[in-house]
Structure formats: structure tokens, C-alpha cells
Design an enzyme around this catalytic site. Structure first.
Site, PDB file in Angstrom:
ATOM      1  N   CYS A  98       0.822  -1.211   0.000  1.00 37.10           N
ATOM      2  CA  CYS A  98       0.000   0.000   0.000  1.00 37.10           C
ATOM      3  C   CYS A  98       0.858   1.264   0.000  1.00 37.10           C
ATOM      4  O   CYS A  98       0.749   2.096   0.903  1.00 37.10           O
ATOM      5  CB  CYS A  98      -0.932  -0.031   1.192  1.00 37.10           C
ATOM      6  SG  CYS A  98      -2.021  -1.446   1.126  1.00 37.10           S
ATOM      7  N   GLU A  99       1.725   1.374  -0.974  1.00 36.98           N
ATOM      8  CA  GLU A  99       2.575   2.550  -1.154  1.00 36.98           C
ATOM      9  C   GLU A  99       2.775   2.708  -2.647  1.00 36.98           C
ATOM     10  O   GLU A  99       3.123   1.732  -3.325  1.00 36.98           O
ATOM     11  CB  GLU A  99       3.979   2.315  -0.552  1.00 36.98           C
ATOM     12  CG  GLU A  99       4.039   2.122   0.934  1.00 36.98           C
ATOM     13  CD  GLU A  99       3.948   3.423   1.705  1.00 36.98           C
ATOM     14  OE1 GLU A  99       4.305   4.479   1.140  1.00 36.98           O
ATOM     15  OE2 GLU A  99       3.488   3.378   2.852  1.00 36.98           O
TER      16      GLU A  99
END
Ligand SMILES: *Cc1c(COP(=O)(O)O)cnc(C)c1O
Length: 472
Positions: A395-396
Site C-alpha cells: 500500500c505505497e
């Protein structure tokens, strides 16, 4: 007032999808030998083979993501350093990749080993590395770690602060033993990938400053400490160094320090360690030097500086390669999950290939912009080359594994991708971000596969979670 840029507003003519160093391949299935371990080939079916095993078979047995370590290549690189630097001590930097089995390979190939924590020391010893051939590093070794190192009888401790000298002296005095030490200094030179910078300021946490005078002070304090045997000066200037020019400055400054010590005490320092950081090829543009080239150049520089400084005893030399031994023998294998075309501007698109790993198994691109390469590993393709970005599943948006690489335009979900030169600082820096399970490391050799480090399981993770109550 500032305005937010609307996504897609970048001018097409300002976008350069492929970086200058990356040329469009003539054959997108071709393997650039300098990126891959020596047993890697594309076999008759078009799949990659390493250590005599088809990667599809490896994945069938251990799943993805996985790291594969080519034992023959790992040992060959260790031997190449040992042989090229004969007469020197070669300390393998264990932090680049360490498990008990790789420690045994290093021990068997006759190298020494550097560790940076008490836990690395435990693994090195468990792998059969003789304590006398181990060096212990770290800018903040705890009293417990220093005690562990002294009691294990490590060959040398690399002093990193004045505080540590007192601590070590106390630990040794209590046990009536003597510790051999090197003093880590900052030589005022920092090496980067393609250049080095001679910095006036030494604004970093490691070592004692030569220009600030603390380095000589530290040497004299070690010399005066009754339970410390001072061996010499240690300097590590950085990583991914291709030219010996950076070492030239470090060699001059560390030998000037040897000279200053001689002038102050009338005694020669018997050893000098020039650290590691020898560059490897992560991408086609990288031009690593052979161990022979490095050895010849560094030897010549040491002798020249010793003559210039009228040091008639050339110190015994050592180096500490990490990635140059463990990097290239390792590859990472991933499975493609999604392929997505993203429009950057009118007429400009980038192909995002998402795989089942990412920054949790290789943090280097996200951490400091490291570049990697990749190839389609499970088959050959007749499709033309397409510039792609290989990204992970975390989640980046910075979760990038390979920023720019040409892959076949028919790359699709289910394909396997191999990232070369992933043996160093990948598994050793892995995290559990998003509760990712750390991938296994398998060793391959002569058609045989063996687990070096098994895959982490959800049970491993949940065992740490005090609130987790397994269903009965
Ligand atoms: C990390 C490190 C090395 C090895 O660096 P590589 O770039 O992997 O060769 C050697 N010596 C010291 C002190 C280090 O911290």
C-alpha cells in the site's frame, strides 16, 4: 496560491519513458551475462534455468515470491576475492546475506566474516565460522553484544566510539582477556554509485573523524588500554563503488593516520582495513570491476602512499566485500498478478506489471532509489519489447521493484518474472509490511534444490500477536 496538478497534465514532450541508460533490446528474451549468476540460461523451452533447475519447477516446489541462491556462483565469487586478494584477509560482509548454510560456504572457501550484531554473530558461529575469523562491527554495540563477542573470542572488534573503548576495556579486564581491535575512522570521502565526493564535513554516525582529531585520540586510547590490542585503522567509504578513485583518498588519509600514530608512539600499526562497497551490475549500465583489477589497483595505491609517507612497514591489508559476493548469485522470482496501462499524458502510457512481492522483500528501490532489471522467466516470447515498471502489492505508490525495464509486450498474469542481483540486502532487509510473509531462500546446485531459509508462515506472525487466540 498553489494549484494541484491534475493527473495526466504532464506534457507529452516532457515525458521520457525510458531512461538514457536503457536501450531497447534487440531480443527481449536475451540474458545479459553480467547481471546473472553463472549457471543461469534460458533453456530449450524458453524458461530460465539456474543451478540446473527450471524456475517453473522451483516455483512449483516453493511458490512465489522466492529468492534463489546459486551456490556454485556464490562460492566462485567468494573464491575470486580470496584468490585475487591473496595475502590480504577478505571479510565477507554477512549483513548482505546470512544464514547458517551461507556462513558455512564462506568458512569453507577460506574467507573471514564481518558481523554487525550479536544475533548475526550467533548465526555465523552456528554456521561453523571460526570465531577467530570474525570481525564485529557496529556504531552502538551493546554491553551484552560486546560481552558475547569477547566471550566467543572473535578475531577483532571494530571500535566505533570513545565510549566503546571504555566499555570493552572493562569487559576484558573483568575476564582477564585481551581483545584485538581496529578503529573505524571517517576518511572524509563518501563513495556513490558512479562518483565519489570528498566531503569536508563528516556528517554521519559511523567512526571517528580523522580531520576532527578523534581518530588519533581513539587510537591512542586503545593503545593505552591494558586489555586492548590495537591492530590498526578501518575505513569503509560506501557502497556500489565502481572506481578505485574513492579508495585513493581513503588510503592516503588512513595511512597518514598510521604515520601520525607512529610519530606519536614510535610504533607501527600492523593492519589496515579498507572496507567493502565493491559495485555489482544491477542494470546493464553498471560496469563492475573484477576482483583482480581492484586488488591490483588498491595494492599499488597502498604501496605508493606508504613510500610517500616513509612508512617502511606496509600494513597487513583487509577488505570487506558483501554484495560483490552475495548479490549476483541470488535472483528473486515473482508471479505477475495484474498488468495495467496507465496514461501519463496524451499518447504516453506506462505499463505497470504488479507482482506478488514488493518493498517487503526488496526495500532498496524504495529506500534509496536502487535500480534493478527483470526478465520474463517462465517462457520466451515472440512479442516486441514494451517498457514496463514492475511494482509490488503493498500500500505505497513507491512500492517499485524495477523502475524501468523492457519486457515482452504480451506479459500477462501468471507469468513468472525474475529479478537478477537480488541476493544481497533483499532477504536481509525484508519486512512484514502488510503482514507479508518473508519469502524463502532456496539454494540450487547441480539440479538439486535445498531450503536455506524457509518461507515465513502466518503462524509465525500470529505467534507474536499477544491478542490472537487461535480457534480451537
Ligand atoms: C555494509 C558494509 C560492508 C559491505 O558493503 P557492500 O556494499 O555489500 O560490499 C563492508 N564493510 C562495512 C563496514 C559495511 O558496513
Amino acid at each position: 496560491m498553489t494549484h494541484m496538478h491534475v493527473a495526466g497534465s504532464i506534457h507529452a514532450d516532457t515525458v521520457t519513458p525510458a531512461p538514457k541508460w536503457l536501450s531497447t533490446p534487440v531480443d527481449v528474451n536475451a540474458l545479459n551475462p553480467k547481471l546473472w549468476s553463472q549457471t543461469v540460461v534460458r533453456n530449450a523451452e524458453g524458461a530460465l534455468e539456474v543451478g540446473g533447475l527450471d524456475v517453473r519447477e522451483i516455483v512449483e516446489r516453493v511458490d512465489t515470491p522466492a529468492y534463489v541462491m546459486d551456490e556454485v556462483d556464490f562460492r566462485a565469487r567468494a573464491r575470486a576475492f580470496r584468490d585475487a586478494f591473496s595475502g590480504w584477509d577478505v571479510y565477507y560482509a554477512a549483513k548482505s546475506f546470512l544464514c547458517t548454510i551461507s556462513a558455512r560456504w564462506i568458512a569453507e572457501e577460506g574467507l573471514c566474516m564481518d558481523v554487525c550484531s550479536g544475533n548475526e554473530l550467533t548465526v555465523a558461529l552456528a554456521g561453523g565460522m571460526p570465531a577467530a575469523r570474525i570481525g564485529f562491527h557496529g556504531n552502538n554495540k551493546t554491553v551484552a553484544e560486546l560481552t558475547q563477542a569477547v566471550e566467543a573470542g572473535v578475531g577483532r572488534i571494530i571500535i566505533d566510539s570513545m565510549t566503546e573503548i571504555e566499555r570493552l576495556q572493562a569487559i576484558c579486564a573483568e575476564r582477564e582477556v585481551t581483545a584485538r581491535v581496529m578503529v573505524r575512522v571517517t576518511a572524509g570521502v563518501e563513495a556513490h554509485t558512479h562518483e565519489y565526493i570528498a566531503t569536508a564535513h563528516e556528517d554521519q554516525k559511523f567512526g571517528l573523524s580523522i580531520t576532527g582529531g578523534q581518530a588519533l585520540e581513539g587510537l591512542l586510547a586503545c593503545h593505552a588500554a591494558p586489555n586492548i590490542e590495537l591492530r590498526g585503522v578501518h575505513s569503509h567509504i560506501g557502497s556500489q563503488i565502481f572506481e578505485t578513485a574513492g579508495f585513493e583518498v581513503a588510503i592516503r588519509r588512513t595511512l597518514e593516520l598510521h604515520r601520525a600514530f607512529l610519530d606519536a608512539t614510535g610504533e607501527h600499526l600492523p593492519e589496515l582495513d579498507l572496507g567493502g562497497g565493491f559495485g555489482i551490475a544491477y542494470i546493464a549500465a553498471d560496469q563492475p570491476r573484477s576482483a583482480e583489477h581492484l586488488a591490483g589497483a588498491m595494492q599499488a595505491l597502498v604501496h605508493r602512499e606508504c613510500r610517500g609517507l616513509e612508512l617502511d612497514q606496509v600494513p597487513h591489508l583487509s577488505i570487506e566485500p558483501g554484495r560483490a559476493i552475495s548479490g549476483t548469485p541470488g535472483m528473486a522470482l515473482y508471479r505477475v498478478g495484474t498488468v495495467k496501462m496507465v496514461t501519463l499524458a496524451e499518447g504516453v502510457q506506462r505499463c505497470y506489471v504488479s507482482v506478488d512481492g514488493g518493498m517487503s522483500d526488496n526495500i532498496r528501490p524504495a529506500l534509496y532509489g536502487a535500480e534493478y532489471s527483470a526478465t520474463l522467466a517462465s517462457r520466451a516470447s515472440d512479442a516486441g519489447p514494451l517498457l514496463c515498471r514492475v511494482v509490488g502489492k503493498h500500500c505505497e505508490s513507491g512500492d517499485i521493484l524495477v523502475r524501468d525495464e523492457f519486457l515482452p509486450a504480451d506479459i500477462a498474469p501468471g507469468d513468472l518474472i525474475a529479478v537478477p542481483a537480488a541476493g544481497a540486502y533483499s532477504r536481509s532487509m525484508a519486512s512484514n509490511y502488510n503482514h507479508a510473509l518473508k519469502p524463502p531462500v532456496v539454494g540450487v546446485r547441480d539440479g538439486e534444490l535445498r531450503t536455506l531459509i524457509r518461507r515465513e508462515t502466518m503462524q509465525d506472525l500470529l505467534a507474536l500477536d499477544a491478542g490472537w487466540t487461535p480457534d480451537a
